[in-house]
Enzyme design. Structure first.
Site, PDB file in Angstrom:
ATOM      1  N   SER A  15      -7.810  10.561  -4.584  1.00 55.50           N
ATOM      2  CA  SER A  15      -8.387  10.095  -4.947  1.00 55.50           C
ATOM      3  C   SER A  15      -8.383   8.709  -3.591  1.00 55.50           C
ATOM      4  O   SER A  15      -7.412   8.489  -3.350  1.00 55.50           O
ATOM      5  CB  SER A  15      -7.339   9.088  -6.366  1.00 55.50           C
ATOM      6  OG  SER A  15      -8.208   7.848  -6.613  1.00 55.50           O
ATOM      7  N   LEU A  17      -8.393   6.044  -1.159  1.00 53.96           N
ATOM      8  CA  LEU A  17      -8.034   6.452   0.363  1.00 53.96           C
ATOM      9  C   LEU A  17      -7.378   7.513   1.040  1.00 53.96           C
ATOM     10  O   LEU A  17      -7.819   7.824   1.728  1.00 53.96           O
ATOM     11  CB  LEU A  17      -6.974   4.767   0.917  1.00 53.96           C
ATOM     12  CG  LEU A  17      -7.132   3.840   0.459  1.00 53.96           C
ATOM     13  CD1 LEU A  17      -5.886   2.875   0.916  1.00 53.96           C
ATOM     14  CD2 LEU A  17      -8.505   3.558   0.735  1.00 53.96           C
ATOM     15  N   ASP A  36      -0.846  15.076  -4.926  1.00 52.10           N
ATOM     16  CA  ASP A  36      -0.977  14.438  -6.001  1.00 52.10           C
ATOM     17  C   ASP A  36      -0.384  14.552  -7.410  1.00 52.10           C
ATOM     18  O   ASP A  36      -0.145  16.134  -7.361  1.00 52.10           O
ATOM     19  CB  ASP A  36      -2.466  14.157  -5.816  1.00 52.10           C
ATOM     20  CG  ASP A  36      -3.120  12.760  -5.975  1.00 52.10           C
ATOM     21  OD1 ASP A  36      -3.567  12.007  -5.313  1.00 52.10           O
ATOM     22  OD2 ASP A  36      -2.544  12.486  -7.175  1.00 52.10           O
ATOM     23  N   ASP A  59       4.907  14.967  -7.233  1.00 50.62           N
ATOM     24  CA  ASP A  59       5.830  13.651  -7.541  1.00 50.62           C
ATOM     25  C   ASP A  59       6.129  13.353  -6.287  1.00 50.62           C
ATOM     26  O   ASP A  59       6.953  14.235  -5.709  1.00 50.62           O
ATOM     27  CB  ASP A  59       6.075  14.337  -8.618  1.00 50.62           C
ATOM     28  CG  ASP A  59       6.697  12.846  -9.484  1.00 50.62           C
ATOM     29  OD1 ASP A  59       6.169  11.463  -8.796  1.00 50.62           O
ATOM     30  OD2 ASP A  59       7.258  12.992 -10.262  1.00 50.62           O
ATOM     31  N   CYS A  86      -0.380   8.168   0.668  1.00 47.61           N
ATOM     32  CA  CYS A  86      -1.509   6.711   0.198  1.00 47.61           C
ATOM     33  C   CYS A  86      -1.007   6.971  -1.413  1.00 47.61           C
ATOM     34  O   CYS A  86      -1.848   6.510  -2.397  1.00 47.61           O
ATOM     35  CB  CYS A  86      -2.924   7.803   0.232  1.00 47.61           C
ATOM     36  SG  CYS A  86      -3.763   7.330   2.086  1.00 47.61           S
ATOM     37  N   TYR A 162       5.449  -4.823  -6.293  1.00 42.77           N
ATOM     38  CA  TYR A 162       4.243  -4.384  -5.692  1.00 42.77           C
ATOM     39  C   TYR A 162       4.485  -4.897  -4.512  1.00 42.77           C
ATOM     40  O   TYR A 162       4.362  -4.159  -2.827  1.00 42.77           O
ATOM     41  CB  TYR A 162       2.619  -4.307  -6.188  1.00 42.77           C
ATOM     42  CG  TYR A 162       1.776  -3.814  -5.375  1.00 42.77           C
ATOM     43  CD1 TYR A 162       1.724  -2.350  -5.726  1.00 42.77           C
ATOM     44  CD2 TYR A 162       1.586  -4.067  -4.710  1.00 42.77           C
ATOM     45  CE1 TYR A 162       0.635  -1.560  -3.937  1.00 42.77           C
ATOM     46  CE2 TYR A 162      -0.080  -3.859  -3.372  1.00 42.77           C
ATOM     47  CZ  TYR A 162      -0.027  -2.251  -4.112  1.00 42.77           C
ATOM     48  OH  TYR A 162      -1.059  -2.066  -2.853  1.00 42.77           O
ATOM     49  N   LYS A 166       6.403  -2.357  -1.137  1.00 38.02           N
ATOM     50  CA  LYS A 166       5.395  -2.504   0.118  1.00 38.02           C
ATOM     51  C   LYS A 166       5.504  -3.289   1.323  1.00 38.02           C
ATOM     52  O   LYS A 166       5.601  -3.222   2.927  1.00 38.02           O
ATOM     53  CB  LYS A 166       4.003  -3.100   0.232  1.00 38.02           C
ATOM     54  CG  LYS A 166       3.093  -2.547  -1.319  1.00 38.02           C
ATOM     55  CD  LYS A 166       2.841  -0.721  -0.560  1.00 38.02           C
ATOM     56  CE  LYS A 166       1.987  -0.049  -1.402  1.00 38.02           C
ATOM     57  NZ  LYS A 166       1.524   1.441  -1.549  1.00 38.02           N
ATOM     58  N   THR A 197     -11.970   1.456  -4.258  1.00 36.12           N
ATOM     59  CA  THR A 197     -11.574   2.639  -4.375  1.00 36.12           C
ATOM     60  C   THR A 197     -11.747   2.379  -6.645  1.00 36.12           C
ATOM     61  O   THR A 197     -12.062   1.521  -7.235  1.00 36.12           O
ATOM     62  CB  THR A 197      -9.787   2.517  -4.476  1.00 36.12           C
ATOM     63  OG1 THR A 197      -9.520   1.644  -4.952  1.00 36.12           O
ATOM     64  CG2 THR A 197      -9.566   2.027  -3.090  1.00 36.12           C
TER      65      THR A 197
HETATM   66  N1  LIG Z   1      -7.240   0.191  -2.641  1.00 33.08           N
HETATM   67  C1  LIG Z   1      -6.761  -1.001  -2.119  1.00 33.08           C
HETATM   68  O1  LIG Z   1      -8.006  -1.876  -2.381  1.00 33.08           O
HETATM   69  C2  LIG Z   1      -4.996  -1.671  -1.803  1.00 33.08           C
HETATM   70  C3  LIG Z   1      -5.500  -2.235  -1.185  1.00 33.08           C
HETATM   71  C4  LIG Z   1      -3.740  -2.251  -0.213  1.00 33.08           C
HETATM   72  C5  LIG Z   1      -3.158  -1.242  -1.128  1.00 33.08           C
HETATM   73  N2  LIG Z   1      -3.794  -0.190  -0.751  1.00 33.08           N
HETATM   74  C6  LIG Z   1      -2.433   1.247  -0.977  1.00 33.08           C
HETATM   75  O2  LIG Z   1      -3.392   2.557  -0.605  1.00 33.08           O
HETATM   76  C7  LIG Z   1      -2.648   3.706  -1.925  1.00 33.08           C
HETATM   77  C8  LIG Z   1      -3.554   4.403  -2.300  1.00 33.08           C
HETATM   78  O3  LIG Z   1      -4.361   3.448  -3.824  1.00 33.08           O
HETATM   79  P1  LIG Z   1      -5.740   3.803  -4.058  1.00 33.08           P
HETATM   80  O4  LIG Z   1      -6.334   2.102  -4.151  1.00 33.08           O
HETATM   81  O5  LIG Z   1      -6.492   4.658  -3.099  1.00 33.08           O
HETATM   82  O6  LIG Z   1      -5.733   4.420  -5.471  1.00 33.08           O
HETATM   83  P2  LIG Z   1      -6.260   4.981  -6.386  1.00 33.08           P
HETATM   84  O7  LIG Z   1      -5.198   4.687  -8.040  1.00 33.08           O
HETATM   85  O8  LIG Z   1      -6.985   5.465  -6.590  1.00 33.08           O
HETATM   86  O9  LIG Z   1      -5.051   6.564  -6.262  1.00 33.08           O
HETATM   87  C9  LIG Z   1      -3.639   7.109  -5.910  1.00 33.08           C
HETATM   88  C10 LIG Z   1      -3.765   8.229  -5.889  1.00 33.08           C
HETATM   89  O10 LIG Z   1      -2.329   8.702  -5.947  1.00 33.08           O
HETATM   90  C11 LIG Z   1      -1.625   9.518  -7.310  1.00 33.08           C
HETATM   91  N3  LIG Z   1      -0.421   8.730  -7.121  1.00 33.08           N
HETATM   92  C12 LIG Z   1      -0.186   7.657  -7.708  1.00 33.08           C
HETATM   93  N4  LIG Z   1       1.354   8.407  -8.353  1.00 33.08           N
HETATM   94  C13 LIG Z   1       2.028   9.622  -7.461  1.00 33.08           C
HETATM   95  C14 LIG Z   1       3.093  10.664  -7.816  1.00 33.08           C
HETATM   96  N5  LIG Z   1       4.147   9.754  -7.847  1.00 33.08           N
HETATM   97  N6  LIG Z   1       3.088  11.330  -7.035  1.00 33.08           N
HETATM   98  C15 LIG Z   1       2.136  12.398  -5.828  1.00 33.08           C
HETATM   99  N7  LIG Z   1       0.919  10.865  -6.125  1.00 33.08           N
HETATM  100  C16 LIG Z   1       0.898   9.993  -7.001  1.00 33.08           C
HETATM  101  C17 LIG Z   1      -2.637   9.061  -8.135  1.00 33.08           C
HETATM  102  O11 LIG Z   1      -2.724  10.421  -8.952  1.00 33.08           O
HETATM  103  C18 LIG Z   1      -3.882   9.107  -7.099  1.00 33.08           C
HETATM  104  O12 LIG Z   1      -4.984   9.683  -7.063  1.00 33.08           O
HETATM  105  C19 LIG Z   1      -1.905   2.732  -2.682  1.00 33.08           C
HETATM  106  O13 LIG Z   1      -0.233   2.583  -2.403  1.00 33.08           O
HETATM  107  C20 LIG Z   1      -2.084   1.146  -2.717  1.00 33.08           C
HETATM  108  O14 LIG Z   1      -1.327   0.278  -3.236  1.00 33.08           O
HETATM  109  C21 LIG Z   1      -4.544  -0.469  -2.039  1.00 33.08           C
END
Ligand SMILES: NC(=O)c1ccc[n+]([C@@H]2O[C@H](COP(=O)([O-])OP(=O)(O)OC[C@H]3O[C@@H](n4cnc5c(N)ncnc54)[C@H](O)[C@@H]3O)[C@@H](O)[C@H]2O)c1
Length: 256
Positions: A15, A17, A36, A59, A86, A162, A166, A197
């Protein structure tokens, strides 16, 4: 590393990023293992991309689970050289709520567990597998790219857990790069700003416009492909190491 004829693992690769990065790596010919929790999305993406892309339900907080996924990746017909983390979760809670209740301890632990310990778990197990591969001409064996957030630096109200998670990823980057210099594995971290996202996509258009209004330039939310391009640029540039790169259109987040 110019050659993408290698194996790669992407946590959270089903999903947002991670998905964009999985797609970009697969398009360049890498054999990607999507790690994932989301089996439905992960399997669908692997089936769509076909070829050498596989899905292993993983996980990131669990040692045996990540070991199994990394073992699957190392069993491919090329060396494991790329690990992108990610997987991540969020939580909005104040240190002391309006009702006087303290921040839940369980919520804090859960976010640290996935975002920080999960990232560490992928980093250590992938790096150990890379260390067993034959090195390239300059001794290089691979690269790990972690995902932090600009919340590591400008955490907003309610982002304590959070931001702490990070901040931990940011703090881990340089010592990991130093530790892994002996085996030729580089470590960098991307700290994204606001990226469009599925998470942000669920907000109404008005709220998305308000969010992107605070971004100096470009005046838009980041795209998952912006992240994927940066991740691939880090992979390709063999001299980038031990660094945290903000990718945020110069956004500095206000307290709320
Ligand atoms: N979207 C943003 O604006 C943003 C900004 C800064 C940082 N981030 C970081 O980027 C990363 C990806 O975020 P995103 O927006 O793509 O989120 P998203 O929810 O679209 O994707 C996250 C994915 O991680 C998986 N996941 C969650 N817990 C898990 C686990 N224990 N084991 C394996 N997989 C697991 C979920 O199933 C999901 O597919 C995250 O670390 C988030 O904190 C996102």
């Amino acid at each position: 590393m110019k050659n993408f004829d290698v194996a790669a693992v992407v946590s959270g690769g089903a999903s947002g990023l991670g998905e964009a990065t999985t797609r970009a790596l697969a398009a360049r010919g890498a054999a990607v293992t999507i790690m994932d929790l989301n089996q439905e999305r992960g399997q669908a993406l692997a089936a769509e991309l076909g070829g050498h892309t596989t899905f292993v339900r993983t996980d990131v907080t669990d040692e045996a689970s990540v070991e199994a996924a990394v073992a699957e990746a190392t069993g491919k017909d090329r060396p494991l050289r790329i690990a992108i983390s990610c997987a991540g979760i969020g939580l909005a809670q104040r240190t002391v709520g309006r009702d006087g209740a303290p921040h839940e301890l369980g919520g804090f632990t859960r976010v640290l567990g996935v975002n920080l310990i999960g990232t560490f778990n992928v980093l250590r197990l992938a790096a150990a597998a890379m260390a067993r591969t034959e090195p390239g001409e300059e001794g290089e064996r691979g690269v790990v790219v972690n995902t932090a957030s600009i919340a590591a630096f400008d955490g907003q109200i309610g982002q304590l857990a959070y931001s702490a998670s990070k901040g931990g990823v940011v703090g881990m980057t340089l010592p990991a790069a130093r530790d892994l210099s002996s085996v030729g594995v580089r470590v960098c971290t991307i700290a994204p700003g606001l990226v469009d996202t599925p998470l942000l996509g669920s907000l109404p258009e008005e709220a998305r416009a308000a969010l992107s209004g605070g971004i100096p330039f470009p005046k838009r939310l980041g795209r998952p492909s912006d992240f994927a391009e940066l991740a691939l640029a880090i992979v390709e540039n063999g001299y980038l190491n031990g660094e945290v790169i903000r990718m945020d259109g110069a956004l500095r987040m206000a307290p709320r």
